[in-house]
Design a protein around this motif. Structure first.
Motif, PDB file in Angstrom:
ATOM      1  N   ALA A   1       8.484 -21.958  44.846  1.00  0.00           N
ATOM      2  CA  ALA A   1       9.072 -21.314  44.080  1.00  0.00           C
ATOM      3  C   ALA A   1       8.459 -19.749  44.621  1.00  0.00           C
ATOM      4  O   ALA A   1       7.713 -19.364  44.806  1.00  0.00           O
ATOM      5  CB  ALA A   1       9.364 -21.167  43.148  1.00  0.00           C
ATOM      6  N   LEU A   2       9.443 -19.166  45.641  1.00  0.00           N
ATOM      7  CA  LEU A   2       8.340 -18.272  46.523  1.00  0.00           C
ATOM      8  C   LEU A   2       8.570 -17.166  46.059  1.00  0.00           C
ATOM      9  O   LEU A   2       8.849 -16.458  46.552  1.00  0.00           O
ATOM     10  CB  LEU A   2       8.873 -19.047  48.094  1.00  0.00           C
ATOM     11  N   HIS A   3       8.668 -17.103  44.828  1.00  0.00           N
ATOM     12  CA  HIS A   3       8.324 -15.503  44.916  1.00  0.00           C
ATOM     13  C   HIS A   3       6.691 -15.516  42.992  1.00  0.00           C
ATOM     14  O   HIS A   3       6.430 -15.822  42.867  1.00  0.00           O
ATOM     15  CB  HIS A   3       9.498 -15.449  42.958  1.00  0.00           C
ATOM     16  N   ASP A   4       6.942 -14.473  43.076  1.00  0.00           N
ATOM     17  CA  ASP A   4       5.426 -13.759  42.380  1.00  0.00           C
ATOM     18  C   ASP A   4       5.643 -13.404  41.038  1.00  0.00           C
ATOM     19  O   ASP A   4       5.925 -12.207  40.864  1.00  0.00           O
ATOM     20  CB  ASP A   4       4.684 -12.683  43.309  1.00  0.00           C
ATOM     21  N   VAL A   5       5.946 -14.749  40.264  1.00  0.00           N
ATOM     22  CA  VAL A   5       6.520 -14.285  38.668  1.00  0.00           C
ATOM     23  C   VAL A   5       5.636 -15.788  37.972  1.00  0.00           C
ATOM     24  O   VAL A   5       4.814 -16.720  38.999  1.00  0.00           O
ATOM     25  CB  VAL A   5       7.873 -14.525  38.782  1.00  0.00           C
ATOM     26  N   GLY A   6       5.653 -15.517  37.304  1.00  0.00           N
ATOM     27  CA  GLY A   6       4.679 -16.357  36.080  1.00  0.00           C
ATOM     28  C   GLY A   6       5.058 -17.946  35.997  1.00  0.00           C
ATOM     29  O   GLY A   6       5.895 -18.378  36.929  1.00  0.00           O
ATOM     30  N   GLU A   7       4.592 -18.830  35.497  1.00  0.00           N
ATOM     31  CA  GLU A   7       4.681 -20.074  36.187  1.00  0.00           C
ATOM     32  C   GLU A   7       6.010 -20.504  35.278  1.00  0.00           C
ATOM     33  O   GLU A   7       6.841 -21.167  35.963  1.00  0.00           O
ATOM     34  CB  GLU A   7       3.772 -21.204  35.506  1.00  0.00           C
ATOM     35  N   ASP A   8       6.369 -20.346  34.013  1.00  0.00           N
ATOM     36  CA  ASP A   8       7.834 -20.685  33.433  1.00  0.00           C
ATOM     37  C   ASP A   8       8.732 -19.985  34.300  1.00  0.00           C
ATOM     38  O   ASP A   8       9.629 -21.374  34.434  1.00  0.00           O
ATOM     39  CB  ASP A   8       7.300 -20.018  32.515  1.00  0.00           C
ATOM     40  N   GLN A   9       8.917 -18.878  35.507  1.00  0.00           N
ATOM     41  CA  GLN A   9       9.561 -18.435  35.385  1.00  0.00           C
ATOM     42  C   GLN A   9       9.966 -19.182  36.746  1.00  0.00           C
ATOM     43  O   GLN A   9      10.821 -19.311  37.288  1.00  0.00           O
ATOM     44  CB  GLN A   9       9.847 -16.948  36.086  1.00  0.00           C
ATOM     45  N   LYS A  10       8.682 -19.993  37.866  1.00  0.00           N
ATOM     46  CA  LYS A  10       9.146 -20.900  38.252  1.00  0.00           C
ATOM     47  C   LYS A  10       9.869 -21.728  38.494  1.00  0.00           C
ATOM     48  O   LYS A  10       9.934 -22.188  39.407  1.00  0.00           O
ATOM     49  CB  LYS A  10       7.173 -20.632  39.876  1.00  0.00           C
ATOM     50  N   GLU A  11       8.844 -22.816  37.129  1.00  0.00           N
ATOM     51  CA  GLU A  11      10.141 -23.659  37.020  1.00  0.00           C
ATOM     52  C   GLU A  11      11.146 -23.784  36.884  1.00  0.00           C
ATOM     53  O   GLU A  11      11.661 -24.577  37.582  1.00  0.00           O
ATOM     54  CB  GLU A  11       9.697 -24.418  35.720  1.00  0.00           C
ATOM     55  N   GLN A  12      12.060 -22.158  35.941  1.00  0.00           N
ATOM     56  CA  GLN A  12      13.223 -21.941  35.985  1.00  0.00           C
ATOM     57  C   GLN A  12      13.556 -22.439  37.891  1.00  0.00           C
ATOM     58  O   GLN A  12      14.374 -22.706  37.864  1.00  0.00           O
ATOM     59  CB  GLN A  12      13.166 -20.939  35.366  1.00  0.00           C
ATOM     60  N   ILE A  13      13.021 -20.853  38.195  1.00  0.00           N
ATOM     61  CA  ILE A  13      13.897 -21.002  40.016  1.00  0.00           C
ATOM     62  C   ILE A  13      13.933 -22.597  40.235  1.00  0.00           C
ATOM     63  O   ILE A  13      15.197 -23.332  41.187  1.00  0.00           O
ATOM     64  CB  ILE A  13      12.480 -20.116  40.082  1.00  0.00           C
ATOM     65  N   LEU A  14      12.734 -23.143  40.160  1.00  0.00           N
ATOM     66  CA  LEU A  14      12.569 -24.446  41.176  1.00  0.00           C
ATOM     67  C   LEU A  14      13.694 -25.648  40.423  1.00  0.00           C
ATOM     68  O   LEU A  14      14.402 -26.866  40.988  1.00  0.00           O
ATOM     69  CB  LEU A  14      11.203 -25.244  40.973  1.00  0.00           C
ATOM     70  N   LEU A  15      14.542 -25.244  38.692  1.00  0.00           N
ATOM     71  CA  LEU A  15      15.136 -26.638  38.363  1.00  0.00           C
ATOM     72  C   LEU A  15      16.773 -26.175  39.324  1.00  0.00           C
ATOM     73  O   LEU A  15      17.216 -26.658  38.246  1.00  0.00           O
ATOM     74  CB  LEU A  15      14.832 -26.268  36.856  1.00  0.00           C
TER      75      LEU A  15
END
Length: 569
Positions: free
Chosen positions: A485-499
């Motif tokens: 998840a190649l963005h500097d955001v929180g872990e929850d947001q990273k999980e959402q991006i990946l999903l």
């Protein structure tokens, strides 16, 4: 024969002149003709052009006692076909009588050597325009991406032949308009023009570009009902299409059934196995090719090195690279070096890969450094990644891959300040990243997805399916790999991006729409994401479905929680 006329002698002479390497016999035959005529001289001129250099042929032409229009056309065509348009034009200007063949030879010659402007000038003033000249112009326009002009020319032609239709179909496919090419192919068949191997090659390449296995199978049925069923070129094109559309078993079945195979056929099947990660099968097939006395060419070795690369057979790949030159006498080309850099880089031998680049006998092209940069990202070697990115930008300052891959290396190491700097630099240099997307064909309709897609009409059902899959995957031991998840955001947001990555959206849609027991085939315009790769393994086991993903490098066959690549990719 009791009585031999000049026509009799010319008939035998023509036989010799059409076969390369029979120059001596042709000369002896020519010298024995009691009364050679213009046709005799023209046959010999064609023989000189086939077997000797242009200067020798021109010297013979100059000594010919009588020249007709065919003599001039033969010499002009000889120059044109060898790219000597200055000499061809000089003869064209002084020839006494020109016919449609003369004009067509010049127009075709200019198109072939890339001088479209001169071809257009001649075409406009030509008093007689043959179908050859019209077709040459279509080829020229397509070659330079002037599709509208090619279409206008095609529509305005008084008469079309098979070559004309082929030029349009191939032009569409070469200009990333495969859908238009296939529409025209269908129209050609409907109006009663029988396709030849060239038509089929273009149409099947179009199917490969669109990843349309369904259309490819329809063309296969067409081939089966035609005299082309036993044609080697047609069979090879079908094998290539099946391999590129994910139908490896169909490709192998067809390869096995083919009675006559040439080196291109073997290359297509070996490349197919390599692309699908079946490295051992590719090597076995290469060995069988040698056993059957089929001489490998440079493309064969690209396929073999690719097979070693995808299967992690590093030492074997190095051995074949050495044998290629020393034993088989095949000159190493940039494509071979790119394979070798990828082979070494993927295995973590980055220093060895850099040494190989520095020892190359020619200037490295952008793909070499792009490949090295990708390996540096996998192995998180920041120093070499920066070297590779700088080298890549020195060759191509507008390369989005250099910026994106370097930013990805920094992101994987949480160097977000450096990521921001790279992205700023991209913006300042007006470099635009190719957006990633995935697609799937369901009931002859192609459904395309981008990461975080917001436009697909059935998005609500897809998200619901993904949330259901996420719960099941986590229960089975899956955890999102936030490195992708190649963005500097929180872990929850990273999980959402990946999903919501495009691959996962396409897979979820496939699970909803594709009947149980049928493989789900996904295609992607970039490399598959590492987290999506792990997720696909889990999904294949949870849903008991085979999932086939083709990215820009290879195929991944996910089944029962495993991938055909053996996680070496």
């Amino acid at each position: 024969m009791a009585v031999k006329t000049t026509v009799t002698w010319n008939s035998i002479l023509a036989g010799y002149s059409k076969k390369p390497g029979k120059m001596k016999e042709a000369c002896e035959m020519f010298d024995r003709i009691p009364k050679p005529d213009t046709v005799s001289y023209n046959i010999m001129l064609a023989c000189y052009l086939l077997n000797t250099n242009l200067d020798t042929a021109r010297a013979f032409f100059d000594k010919m006692p009588v020249k007709d229009t065919a003599s001039w056309n033969t010499m002009i065509s000889g120059f044109a076909q060898n790219g000597k348009m200055g000499e061809a034009h000089g003869l064209f200007l002084v020839m006494p009588t020109k016919n449609s063949v003369s004009w067509s030879a010049m127009i075709s010659g200019y198109v072939e050597c890339g001088n479209l402007e001169s071809a257009v000038e001649l075409f406009e003033i030509a008093p007689v325009k043959s179908v050859v000249a019209w077709t040459a112009m279509i080829t020229g326009y397509m070659k330079f991406g002037k599709i509208k002009l090619a279409e206008k020319m095609f529509q305005g032609m008084p008469m079309k032949n098979l070559v004309t239709w082929n030029a349009m179909i191939a032009g569409y496919v070469d200009n990333d308009r495969a859908e238009d090419g296939l529409k025209l192919f269908r129209k050609m068949v409907v109006v009663g023009v029988r396709p030849n191997p060239s038509s089929l090659s273009s149409a099947l390449l179009g199917c490969s570009n669109l990843s349309s296995l369904h259309l490819g199978k329809q063309i296969h049925q067409l081939v089966c009902k035609s005299p082309l069923y036993s044609d080697t070129t047609a069979g090879t094109s079908l094998i290539s299409m099946y391999c590129k559309c994910g139908g490896l078993e169909d490709a192998w079945r067809l390869f096995h059934e083919m009675l006559t195979k040439d080196v291109v056929t073997w290359n297509a099947m070996i490349s197919g196995y390599a692309q699908h990660g079946a490295g051992e099968k590719a090597i076995l097939l290469f060995n069988k090719m040698r056993d059957e006395r089929m001489k490998p060419d440079w493309i064969t070795f690209v396929a073999v090195l690719l097979a070693c690369n995808h299967a992690g057979l590093v030492d074997l790949g190095v051995r074949y690279f050495d044998l290629m030159v020393k034993y088989y006498g095949v000159e190493a080309k940039p494509d071979h070096y790119t394979c070798m850099v990828d082979l070494l880089g993927r295995a973590g031998r980055l220093i060895q890969a850099v040494d190989l680049i520095k020892k190359m006998p020619f200037k490295p092209h952008s793909a070499i450094f792009g490949t090295l940069l990708g390996a540096c990202r996998v192995h998180k070697n920041l120093e070499l990644a920066e070297y590779a990115a700088k080298s890549l930008l020195d060759i191509d300052s507008s390369s989005a891959a250099a910026y994106v891959q370097l930013a990805n290396v920094y992101a994987s190491m949480n160097r977000w300040d450096h990521v921001a700097r790279v992205r700023r630099s991209m913006k300042e240099n007006n470099v635009v990243k190719t957006p990633g997307y995935s697609w799937i064909e369901v009931k002859n309709i192609v459904h395309e997805f981008r990461s975080g897609d917001r436009v697909h009409p059935e998005l609500a059902f897809i998200h619901e399916k993904l949330r259901e899959l996420e719960k099941k995957m986590k229960s089975a031991g899956y955890f999102p790999d936030l490195e992708f998840a190649l963005h500097d955001v929180g872990e929850d947001q990273k999980e959402q991006i990946l999903l919501w990555h495009s691959e996962k959206l396409a897979i979820a849609f496939g699970l909803i729409k594709v009947p149980s027991g049928t493989p789900i085939r996904i295609f992607k315009n970039l490399r598959v994401c590492g987290d999506c790769h792990r997720a696909a393994q889990y999904i294949s086991a949870i849903e008991r479905r085979e999932i086939i993903v083709r990215d820009t490098r290879r195929f991944h066959h996910f089944k029962d929680g495993l991938c055909s690549c053996g996680d070496y990719w």
